[in-house]
Design a protein around this motif. Structure first.
Motif, PDB file in Angstrom:
ATOM      1  N   ARG A 269       0.799  -1.081  -0.062  1.00  0.00           N
ATOM      2  CA  ARG A 269      -0.197   0.147   0.132  1.00  0.00           C
ATOM      3  C   ARG A 269       0.912   1.026  -0.046  1.00  0.00           C
ATOM      4  NH1 ARG A 269      -4.177   0.362   4.526  1.00  0.00           N
ATOM      5  NH2 ARG A 269      -4.590   2.462   3.150  1.00  0.00           N
ATOM      6  N   VAL A 270       2.110   1.245   0.837  1.00  0.00           N
ATOM      7  CA  VAL A 270       2.907   2.261   0.649  1.00  0.00           C
ATOM      8  C   VAL A 270       3.604   2.618  -0.454  1.00  0.00           C
ATOM      9  CG1 VAL A 270       4.849   3.432   1.952  1.00  0.00           C
ATOM     10  CG2 VAL A 270       3.096   2.189   3.542  1.00  0.00           C
ATOM     11  N   GLY A 271       4.178   1.524  -1.257  1.00  0.00           N
ATOM     12  CA  GLY A 271       4.851   1.591  -2.372  1.00  0.00           C
ATOM     13  C   GLY A 271       3.693   2.216  -3.479  1.00  0.00           C
ATOM     14  N   SER A 272       2.569   1.557  -3.671  1.00  0.00           N
ATOM     15  CA  SER A 272       1.866   2.011  -4.579  1.00  0.00           C
ATOM     16  C   SER A 272       1.276   3.480  -4.321  1.00  0.00           C
ATOM     17  CB  SER A 272       0.307   1.108  -4.328  1.00  0.00           C
ATOM     18  OG  SER A 272       0.525  -0.224  -4.637  1.00  0.00           O
ATOM     19  N   ALA A 273       1.068   3.911  -3.112  1.00  0.00           N
ATOM     20  CA  ALA A 273       0.536   5.229  -2.669  1.00  0.00           C
ATOM     21  C   ALA A 273       1.660   6.265  -3.199  1.00  0.00           C
ATOM     22  CB  ALA A 273       0.105   5.610  -1.234  1.00  0.00           C
ATOM     23  N   LEU A 274       2.749   6.076  -2.834  1.00  0.00           N
ATOM     24  CA  LEU A 274       4.021   6.903  -3.259  1.00  0.00           C
ATOM     25  C   LEU A 274       4.238   7.069  -4.639  1.00  0.00           C
ATOM     26  CD1 LEU A 274       6.621   6.287  -0.445  1.00  0.00           C
ATOM     27  CD2 LEU A 274       5.190   8.227  -0.733  1.00  0.00           C
ATOM     28  N   LEU A 275       4.112   5.968  -5.393  1.00  0.00           N
ATOM     29  CA  LEU A 275       4.247   5.927  -6.973  1.00  0.00           C
ATOM     30  C   LEU A 275       2.969   6.874  -7.403  1.00  0.00           C
ATOM     31  CD1 LEU A 275       5.564   5.133  -9.211  1.00  0.00           C
ATOM     32  CD2 LEU A 275       4.358   2.951  -9.320  1.00  0.00           C
ATOM     33  N   ARG A 276       1.739   6.437  -6.976  1.00  0.00           N
ATOM     34  CA  ARG A 276       0.643   7.349  -7.458  1.00  0.00           C
ATOM     35  C   ARG A 276       0.771   8.753  -7.010  1.00  0.00           C
ATOM     36  NH1 ARG A 276      -1.108   3.914 -11.222  1.00  0.00           N
ATOM     37  NH2 ARG A 276      -2.408   2.388 -10.399  1.00  0.00           N
ATOM     38  N   ILE A 277       1.284   8.948  -5.951  1.00  0.00           N
ATOM     39  CA  ILE A 277       1.658  10.551  -5.749  1.00  0.00           C
ATOM     40  C   ILE A 277       2.648  11.072  -6.613  1.00  0.00           C
ATOM     41  CG2 ILE A 277       2.698  11.887  -3.897  1.00  0.00           C
ATOM     42  CD1 ILE A 277       1.460  10.126  -1.781  1.00  0.00           C
ATOM     43  N   ALA A 278       3.608  10.336  -6.863  1.00  0.00           N
ATOM     44  CA  ALA A 278       4.686  10.848  -8.002  1.00  0.00           C
ATOM     45  C   ALA A 278       4.061  11.088  -9.382  1.00  0.00           C
ATOM     46  CB  ALA A 278       5.869  10.148  -8.053  1.00  0.00           C
ATOM     47  N   GLN A 279       3.314  10.263  -9.648  1.00  0.00           N
ATOM     48  CA  GLN A 279       2.394  10.263 -11.012  1.00  0.00           C
ATOM     49  C   GLN A 279       1.688  11.525 -11.140  1.00  0.00           C
ATOM     50  OE1 GLN A 279       0.437   6.477 -11.194  1.00  0.00           O
ATOM     51  NE2 GLN A 279       1.929   5.877 -12.561  1.00  0.00           N
ATOM     52  N   GLY A 280       0.703  11.381  -9.849  1.00  0.00           N
ATOM     53  CA  GLY A 280      -0.066  12.864  -9.816  1.00  0.00           C
ATOM     54  C   GLY A 280       0.543  14.081  -9.773  1.00  0.00           C
ATOM     55  N   ALA A 281       1.723  14.009  -8.924  1.00  0.00           N
ATOM     56  CA  ALA A 281       2.523  15.297  -8.950  1.00  0.00           C
ATOM     57  C   ALA A 281       3.259  15.899 -10.080  1.00  0.00           C
ATOM     58  CB  ALA A 281       3.648  15.034  -7.821  1.00  0.00           C
ATOM     59  N   LEU A 282       3.738  14.950 -10.975  1.00  0.00           N
ATOM     60  CA  LEU A 282       4.331  15.166 -12.273  1.00  0.00           C
ATOM     61  C   LEU A 282       3.481  15.476 -13.200  1.00  0.00           C
ATOM     62  CD1 LEU A 282       6.937  12.208 -12.562  1.00  0.00           C
ATOM     63  CD2 LEU A 282       7.267  14.688 -12.032  1.00  0.00           C
ATOM     64  N   ALA A 283       2.201  15.016 -13.106  1.00  0.00           N
ATOM     65  CA  ALA A 283       1.050  15.399 -13.998  1.00  0.00           C
ATOM     66  C   ALA A 283       0.645  16.621 -13.811  1.00  0.00           C
ATOM     67  CB  ALA A 283      -0.357  14.751 -13.836  1.00  0.00           C
ATOM     68  N   ASN A 284       0.654  17.220 -12.402  1.00  0.00           N
ATOM     69  CA  ASN A 284       0.389  18.669 -11.946  1.00  0.00           C
ATOM     70  C   ASN A 284       1.450  19.487 -12.341  1.00  0.00           C
ATOM     71  OD1 ASN A 284      -1.856  18.105 -10.697  1.00  0.00           O
ATOM     72  ND2 ASN A 284      -1.127  17.446  -8.794  1.00  0.00           N
ATOM     73  N   VAL A 285       2.668  19.137 -12.276  1.00  0.00           N
ATOM     74  CA  VAL A 285       3.832  20.035 -12.761  1.00  0.00           C
ATOM     75  C   VAL A 285       3.883  20.199 -14.330  1.00  0.00           C
ATOM     76  CG1 VAL A 285       6.433  20.040 -13.329  1.00  0.00           C
ATOM     77  CG2 VAL A 285       5.273  19.002 -11.204  1.00  0.00           C
ATOM     78  N   ARG A 286       3.498  19.134 -15.244  1.00  0.00           N
ATOM     79  CA  ARG A 286       3.435  19.324 -16.582  1.00  0.00           C
ATOM     80  C   ARG A 286       2.420  20.249 -16.994  1.00  0.00           C
ATOM     81  NH1 ARG A 286       3.840  14.487 -17.486  1.00  0.00           N
ATOM     82  NH2 ARG A 286       1.643  13.994 -17.562  1.00  0.00           N
ATOM     83  N   GLU A 287       1.028  20.201 -16.149  1.00  0.00           N
ATOM     84  CA  GLU A 287      -0.119  20.782 -16.874  1.00  0.00           C
ATOM     85  C   GLU A 287      -0.140  22.091 -16.233  1.00  0.00           C
ATOM     86  OE1 GLU A 287      -3.861  18.766 -16.130  1.00  0.00           O
ATOM     87  OE2 GLU A 287      -3.177  16.946 -16.603  1.00  0.00           O
ATOM     88  N   HIS A 288       0.469  22.646 -15.167  1.00  0.00           N
ATOM     89  CA  HIS A 288       0.403  23.706 -14.461  1.00  0.00           C
ATOM     90  C   HIS A 288       1.532  24.596 -14.266  1.00  0.00           C
ATOM     91  CE1 HIS A 288      -3.822  22.239 -14.066  1.00  0.00           C
ATOM     92  NE2 HIS A 288      -3.434  21.118 -13.206  1.00  0.00           N
ATOM     93  N   ALA A 289       2.492  24.066 -14.010  1.00  0.00           N
ATOM     94  CA  ALA A 289       3.741  24.429 -13.491  1.00  0.00           C
ATOM     95  C   ALA A 289       4.596  25.515 -14.682  1.00  0.00           C
ATOM     96  CB  ALA A 289       4.699  23.695 -12.797  1.00  0.00           C
ATOM     97  N   GLY A 290       4.417  24.986 -15.633  1.00  0.00           N
ATOM     98  CA  GLY A 290       5.312  25.616 -16.852  1.00  0.00           C
ATOM     99  C   GLY A 290       6.977  25.327 -16.636  1.00  0.00           C
TER     100      GLY A 290
END
Length: 366
Positions: A269-290
């Protein structure tokens, strides 16, 4: 189905009350009518009723009918057994449908009233007419109220479970499939822009988009079967999964990966959650951070594991994070994932200075 602990406790209390009343009734009969003509019959029926009461039977309705019939015979022979009806109220209410249970309670109450009038030796006592129906009404009302409260609680828990599952599914979709689709769209748009001027670059964009589509398909299949993220399925651990994620994301945003500290095995559960967090964070960076680059840092400490996601984008004011909308969940979803595992989310950012997102999960998390 596993029985509720409170229901088991109540059942034990009722069983104990039944045997206490049965024993007291038998003792009263023997003290007042020591071994008269009916004595052997009363003792035998009492013993039979006690055995029947604890006898495990598959057909509960037949068992209840036999128990009630033996009790009625006992009440006819010895009216002092009438108050054994109170635990039988509970048994009938648990066993029968509501209407049939109310009929049974009414029948048992009539026998109790008749027995009490017989014990009164013909002297009219209004309490004997009112008390048994009142006790039966109270017992029935309490049972029905408790049962309805339990049903309402179960319904509330089911609704909360459904809402929690919906939130989990929405976060899974946002952090996996949405990221892949967004990357494909950007790559295909880039291919469309360069198709005439640089066909080789356009074909590279298309091949990369196809590779991402294949990975997203694998994610979708595993998502349907509620398995771990596809990047974790290879057995290389979270660090390797983050490197795979970074390599895939680097098609349109350079992402570096760093691992500090000796790696330790993490719960799924911890490994899956951290990987999903990384995926979501990178998606936010790509879409909103410039941003022009990002970095993932996984740190193993003595009592926790920390994931940092940093970018050199435009930044923002953490106090003005918008609520989730149709575009995704963003930081609220990441915070929810961390808190589900007893962890915390820290965001350091300012307009024009990039962003560092840090998630800490205790190593003792389930």
């Amino acid at each position: 189905m596993e029985q509720d602990p409170d229901a088991r406790w109540l059942a034990r209390v009722m069983h104990a009350a039944f045997f206490a009343l049965l024993g007291a009734s038998l003792a009263r009969f023997l003290l007042r009518h020591p071994w008269l003509d009916l004595g052997p019959w009363v003792v035998a029926l009492s013993a039979a009723l006690a055995v029947l009461y604890v006898l495990p039977v598959p057909r509960r309705l037949v068992w209840l009918c036999v128990v009630v019939a033996v009790w009625m015979v006992l009440v006819v022979l010895a009216p002092s057994f009438a108050w054994c009806a109170v635990p039988l109220f509970y048994t009938g209410l648990r066993t029968l449908p509501p209407r049939a249970a109310l009929v049974l309670v009414a029948l048992l109450t009539v026998f109790v009233v008749a027995a009490q009038l017989q014990l009164a030796d013909g002297a009219l006592d209004p309490n004997l007419l009112v008390a048994p129906p009142a006790v039966a009404a109270i017992a029935t009302a309490v049972f029905v109220h408790a049962q309805r409260q339990a049903e309402r609680l179960a319904a509330t828990e089911r609704r909360e479970g459904v809402l929690a599952e919906r939130q989990r599914l929405s976060m899974e979709i946002h952090d996996s499939l949405t990221q892949g689709l967004s990357s494909q769209r950007m790559l295909l748009q880039a291919a469309d822009r360069t198709w005439e001027a640089d066909p080789a670059a356009a074909r590279r964009h298309v091949r990369t988009a196809a590779s991402i589509a294949e990975h997203s398909l694998t994610e979708a299949r595993r998502f349907v079967h509620d398995l771990a993220p596809a990047d974790l399925a290879g057995g290389g651990g979270l660090a390797e999964a983050l490197r795979t994620l970074a390599a895939r994301a680097s098609a349109d945003l350079p992402v570096g990966v760093r691992v500090d500290g000796p790696p330790v095995p993490l719960p799924d559960r911890v490994g899956s959650a951290l990987l999903r967090i990384a995926q979501g964070a990178l998606a936010n960076v790509r879409e909103h951070a410039g941003a022009t680059s990002a970095a993932l840092t996984l740190t193993y400490l003595d009592d926790q594991v920390v994931l940092d996601v940093a970018d050199d984008g435009r930044g923002f004011s953490p106090g003005a994070v918008p609520q989730p909308d149709a575009r995704g969940h963003g930081l609220p979803a990441i915070r929810a994932r961390a808190e589900q595992l007893g962890g915390t989310l820290t965001v350091e950012s300012a307009p024009g200075e990039g962003t560092v997102l840090s998630v800490s999960i205790p190593l003792g998390a389930p």
